[in-house]
Design a protein around this motif. Structure first.
Motif, PDB file in Angstrom:
ATOM      1  N   PHE A 272      23.197   8.388  -4.457  1.00 51.10           N
ATOM      2  CA  PHE A 272      23.172   8.996  -5.786  1.00 51.10           C
ATOM      3  C   PHE A 272      21.774   9.107  -6.379  1.00 51.10           C
ATOM      4  O   PHE A 272      21.540   9.936  -7.257  1.00 51.10           O
ATOM      5  N   GLU A 322      31.674   2.918  -7.340  1.00 49.87           N
ATOM      6  CA  GLU A 322      31.056   4.232  -7.548  1.00 49.87           C
ATOM      7  C   GLU A 322      30.980   4.554  -9.034  1.00 49.87           C
ATOM      8  O   GLU A 322      29.937   5.027  -9.522  1.00 49.87           O
ATOM      9  N   LYS A 323      32.069   4.315  -9.773  1.00 54.81           N
ATOM     10  CA  LYS A 323      32.043   4.553 -11.214  1.00 54.81           C
ATOM     11  C   LYS A 323      30.980   3.700 -11.896  1.00 54.81           C
ATOM     12  O   LYS A 323      30.288   4.159 -12.817  1.00 54.81           O
ATOM     13  N   ARG A 326      27.350   4.948 -11.023  1.00 57.15           N
ATOM     14  CA  ARG A 326      27.087   6.200 -11.744  1.00 57.15           C
ATOM     15  C   ARG A 326      26.882   5.938 -13.236  1.00 57.15           C
ATOM     16  O   ARG A 326      26.051   6.575 -13.882  1.00 57.15           O
ATOM     17  N   TRP A 327      27.652   4.985 -13.793  1.00 60.89           N
ATOM     18  CA  TRP A 327      27.510   4.685 -15.227  1.00 60.89           C
ATOM     19  C   TRP A 327      26.114   4.149 -15.524  1.00 60.89           C
ATOM     20  O   TRP A 327      25.482   4.574 -16.497  1.00 60.89           O
ATOM     21  N   ASP A 330      23.572   6.841 -15.530  1.00 63.42           N
ATOM     22  CA  ASP A 330      23.687   7.767 -16.659  1.00 63.42           C
ATOM     23  C   ASP A 330      23.440   7.120 -18.013  1.00 63.42           C
ATOM     24  O   ASP A 330      23.414   7.819 -19.038  1.00 63.42           O
TER      25      ASP A 330
END
Length: 355
Positions: A272, A322-323, A326-327, A330
């Motif tokens: 990512f 994964e969540k 990504r959090w 972001d």
């Protein structure tokens, strides 16, 4: 229902508050002392909701808690306020004794007085929900076995001993005074808004900045990982539908060694956020002196809550991680000030406590 949540500005507590306001019709009063790991920014999404109210206060202040209970008249108290980091308990156990044991005692006495004053119907429906940890059970061998609600307590660290003591206090107040309590013991939580000194957020943020990834011992210790939003749903069920005097183990059925967790984080970051510098972030992993009393394995049998209350974890470790990664990618605006002001990105508790 109106629910008083203690420690609602912490990692799990804020997830509970967000769930209750965002996904249910309950109203919430959040009582939090705002110590180092608390963050009101974790509650920004609900702070303006008319069903939510924040109150700054210490559970050790019995008179304040009783006045708040009388003023707000909650139907449920969910007790999450606690010192919760094993590493910090090794370096400074006193705060854990004060908050987790003395604080729980003072809270129980305030709640007992309030509960006794309720009319019969409300007194019968009232619940005190104490939120605890699987670490009270001690250690499991690598080759098998699961913690059940009947597993004897055998805490290893100052943190787990303080939580074990608070569990016993809560059950004693039920058996001695009739206080309608429910208790839950959870496995390791992870997810958004996690304080950056804990394993998963620390490894994500260190890896993002290509700093060393310190792993205790050889990384062989195994934990059962539970996504925090799954835990919040479970806690609502225990608090509102649990049977008084009963405990419920909550786990994700996602056992992973610490090394496997860190390697999965490295691989996710490489996908990512490849960034500059190149090369796998696995090269950043370093093994450091193990902390004292480090339990080998925890694993939860969540059969009771699954069977009796119909709860299931929705996230696998892979989807939850994964969540989570990504959090953090972001939401630098949330973690950057905390990491700069309150936590330097190292690991605590690797040396024996000094007198």
């Amino acid at each position: 229902m109106k629910i008083l949540v203690t420690g609602g500005a912490g990692f799990i507590g804020s997830a509970v508050c967000r769930h209750l306001i965002g996904e249910t019709d309950h109203s919430v009063v959040n009582l939090d002392k705002l110590t180092y790991a608390a963050s009101l920014t974790s509650l920004a999404a609900i702070e303006a909701d008319p069903r939510y109210r924040f109150v700054k206060g210490d559970i050790c202040d019995r008179a304040m808690v009783r006045a708040l209970l009388d003023a707000e008249a909650p139907d449920v108290v969910m007790h999450l306020a606690a010192e919760s980091h094993v590493d910090r308990s090794i370096d400074g156990p006193g705060a854990f004794i004060q908050t987790n044991i003395v604080g729980t005692y003072e809270l129980l006495e305030a709640v007992r007085g309030y509960w006794s004053s309720l009319p019969a119907g409300r007194r019968e429906a009232f619940r005190f929900h104490h939120v605890s940890t699987d670490e009270v059970y001690g250690d499991l061998p690598l080759e098998g076995g699961l913690f059940t609600e009947d597993t004897p307590y055998a805490p290893s660290s100052p943190y787990s001993a303080s939580k074990a003591a608070s569990d016993h206090l809560v059950m004693a107040w039920h058996h001695t005074y009739g206080l309608p309590v429910v208790l839950s013991n959870c496995s390791n939580n992870y997810g958004p808004y996690h304080f950056p000194e804990k394993l998963i957020p620390l490894m994500i943020l260190n890896g993002l900045e290509r700093k060393p990834l310190p792993v205790y011992g050889r990384g062989e210790n195994v934990r059962d990982w539970l996504y925090v939003d799954d835990h919040a749903r479970a806690l609502e069920l225990v608090a509102t539908r649990g049977e008084p005097g009963r405990s419920y183990n909550i786990g994700g059925r996602n056992e992973r060694s610490n090394l496997a967790v860190v390697e999965a984080i490295c691989d996710a970051l490489d996908r990512f956020a490849p960034g500059e510098g190149g090369g796998s972030r696995r090269a950043l992993i370093s093994f450091v002196t193990d902390r004292p009393g480090h339990d080998l394995r925890y694993a939860i049998d969540a059969g009771r809550i699954e069977t009796e209350l119909g709860w299931r974890a929705r996230e696998t470790f892979e989807t939850g991680l994964e969540k989570t990664v990504r959090w953090y990618l972001d939401n630098e605006a949330w973690w950057r000030p905390i990491r700069a002001e309150r936590y330097a990105g190292t690991r605590l508790g690797a040396s024996s406590a000094k007198v």
